[in-house]
Design a protein around this motif. Structure first.
Motif, PDB file in Angstrom:
ATOM      1  N   ASN A  93       0.782  -1.183  -0.122  1.00 18.38           N
ATOM      2  CA  ASN A  93       0.415   0.055  -0.025  1.00 18.38           C
ATOM      3  C   ASN A  93       0.822   1.219   0.189  1.00 18.38           C
ATOM      4  O   ASN A  93       0.733   1.851   0.966  1.00 18.38           O
ATOM      5  N   ILE A  94       1.444   1.345  -1.069  1.00 15.92           N
ATOM      6  CA  ILE A  94       2.772   2.352  -1.373  1.00 15.92           C
ATOM      7  C   ILE A  94       2.513   3.184  -2.630  1.00 15.92           C
ATOM      8  O   ILE A  94       1.822   2.817  -3.749  1.00 15.92           O
ATOM      9  N   GLU A  95       2.633   4.684  -2.245  1.00 14.94           N
ATOM     10  CA  GLU A  95       2.535   5.722  -3.491  1.00 14.94           C
ATOM     11  C   GLU A  95       3.546   6.126  -4.168  1.00 14.94           C
ATOM     12  O   GLU A  95       4.445   4.853  -3.987  1.00 14.94           O
ATOM     13  N   PRO A  96       3.308   6.106  -5.750  1.00 17.50           N
ATOM     14  CA  PRO A  96       4.373   6.104  -6.577  1.00 17.50           C
ATOM     15  C   PRO A  96       5.536   6.752  -6.488  1.00 17.50           C
ATOM     16  O   PRO A  96       6.734   6.771  -6.245  1.00 17.50           O
ATOM     17  N   ASP A  97       5.234   8.092  -5.060  1.00 16.24           N
ATOM     18  CA  ASP A  97       6.599   9.088  -4.462  1.00 16.24           C
ATOM     19  C   ASP A  97       7.362   7.909  -3.134  1.00 16.24           C
ATOM     20  O   ASP A  97       7.683   8.138  -2.614  1.00 16.24           O
ATOM     21  N   GLY A  98       6.824   7.124  -3.009  1.00 15.22           N
ATOM     22  CA  GLY A  98       7.222   6.460  -1.428  1.00 15.22           C
ATOM     23  C   GLY A  98       7.164   6.549  -0.817  1.00 15.22           C
ATOM     24  O   GLY A  98       7.292   5.445   0.679  1.00 15.22           O
ATOM     25  N   SER A  99       6.048   6.812  -0.089  1.00 15.76           N
ATOM     26  CA  SER A  99       5.224   7.096   0.904  1.00 15.76           C
ATOM     27  C   SER A  99       3.926   5.890   1.363  1.00 15.76           C
ATOM     28  O   SER A  99       3.517   5.270   0.379  1.00 15.76           O
ATOM     29  N   SER A 100       3.939   5.913   2.925  1.00 24.21           N
ATOM     30  CA  SER A 100       3.456   4.328   3.004  1.00 24.21           C
ATOM     31  C   SER A 100       1.513   5.178   2.777  1.00 24.21           C
ATOM     32  O   SER A 100       1.721   6.099   3.566  1.00 24.21           O
ATOM     33  N   ASN A 101       0.536   4.724   2.708  1.00 24.75           N
ATOM     34  CA  ASN A 101      -0.564   5.325   2.956  1.00 24.75           C
ATOM     35  C   ASN A 101      -1.274   4.490   4.744  1.00 24.75           C
ATOM     36  O   ASN A 101      -1.834   5.282   5.335  1.00 24.75           O
TER      37      ASN A 101
END
Length: 324
Positions: A93-101
């Motif tokens: 569950n990780i965004e393209p910018d590397g941040s986790s939701n």
């Protein structure tokens, strides 16, 4: 009440924001059948919007093959929210910018509150990490003796509390007047006001933060390769598999901030090292993937977390200590 709960669950998990009249949420038949897909490398298959006539227009975002499953995204939601509202989790569950939701609330000692931790680039991690350190630098509250306060013996208080079950109204002024001796609070102080301890140093605060993170990880009864395997095992019930995914995402977050704390401690301690020690430390390549890590990490995830941790520590040292 049961009908209301079912209706509320249906609306909260199925309604589309802004598709109703006057910008309200709306239930849209068929469109609510689409499943959620989000994360690095993932994309939704459709777009939708409300038209001037009040209809909802759905368009393909790209060419879709015949008989293919059509996906959309419910938004940037953590696995805890996905599991409680929709009944599933995402393994990555990780965004393209590397941040986790995903978020984890870390409870700090001494009633200093909680800090919401999120893994990602330093813009996501720095504020919560600094908040935790600053809160832990506050003087811990100490128990202080309040003059003139008296307390009944424990066995007599227990008797009074038991009696309350059979009494509708109690005159609190009668408690302590008869039926038992009183004693001064010599070894049983009462907390009042703020503590009188000295503020913690930065190094002390980091040590307390490390202890808090280690304790939080230890409270998970399931850890290790077995947990990761459960999160991948399609043969076990969905409830068990998704629960394992949620635990893995939470442990990943805690392990990241534990690694950051240890890295920062090493960096700050290295500031007083001699040249030879510094040279030796430069040769070592620390990594979050150690035998002590509560969950095994993939090579790609290890690389990502190592980079994000180094960026956070570098930003902290530059901002707070003026060093590179």
């Amino acid at each position: 009440l049961e009908g209301y709960s079912e209706a509320l669950a249906m609306v909260s998990s199925r309604a589309f924001g802004g598709l109703g009249g006057d910008g309200l949420d709306a239930l849209v038949p068929l469109l609510d059948l689409l499943n959620h897909r989000r994360g690095t490398g993932e994309k939704k298959d459709v777009t939708y919007a409300r038209t001037d006539s009040g209809d909802v227009e759905v368009r393909a975002a790209h060419a879709i093959s015949k008989d293919a499953v059509v996906w959309e995204t419910y938004g940037a939601k953590g696995n805890a929210q996905l599991l409680s509202c929709y009944g599933f989790c995402l393994p990555q569950n990780i965004e393209p910018d590397g941040s986790s939701n995903d978020f984890v609330d870390l409870t700090l000692p001494d009633d200093l509150g909680t800090v919401q931790l999120q893994v990602g680039p330093k813009a996501y991690t720095y504020p919560s990490f600094v908040k935790a350190v600053d809160l832990l630098r506050q003087p811990p509250k100490r128990a202080q003796k309040v003059p003139g306060v008296k307390r009944r013996r424990e066995n007599e208080l227990d008797a009074d509390l038991d009696a309350m079950d059979d009494v509708a109204v109690i005159d609190l002024g009668d408690l302590g007047e008869e039926g038992g001796e009183e004693e001064e609070l010599e070894n049983d102080p009462v907390l009042e006001g703020e503590g009188t301890s000295e503020p913690r140093s930065e190094c002390e605060a980091l040590e307390v933060l490390k202890t808090s993170l280690v304790g939080a990880i230890a409270r998970y009864s399931q850890r290790g390769p077995e947990l990761v395997q459960q999160a991948k095992d399609n043969a076990i019930p969905d409830q068990q598999r998704y629960s394992a995914m949620l635990l893995c995402s939470e442990l990943r977050t805690l392990e990241f901030f534990l690694y950051v704390t240890r890295l920062l401690q090493t960096r700050l301690e290295g500031g007083s090292s001699n040249g030879k020690e510094k040279q030796n430390k430069k040769k070592a390549r620390p990594s979050i993937a150690t035998p002590q890590c509560s969950i095994p990490l993939t090579a790609d995830d290890t690389t990502l977390l190592d980079r994000q941790a180094q960026e956070l520590v570098t930003a902290y040292v530059m901002i707070r200590h003026g060093k590179r």
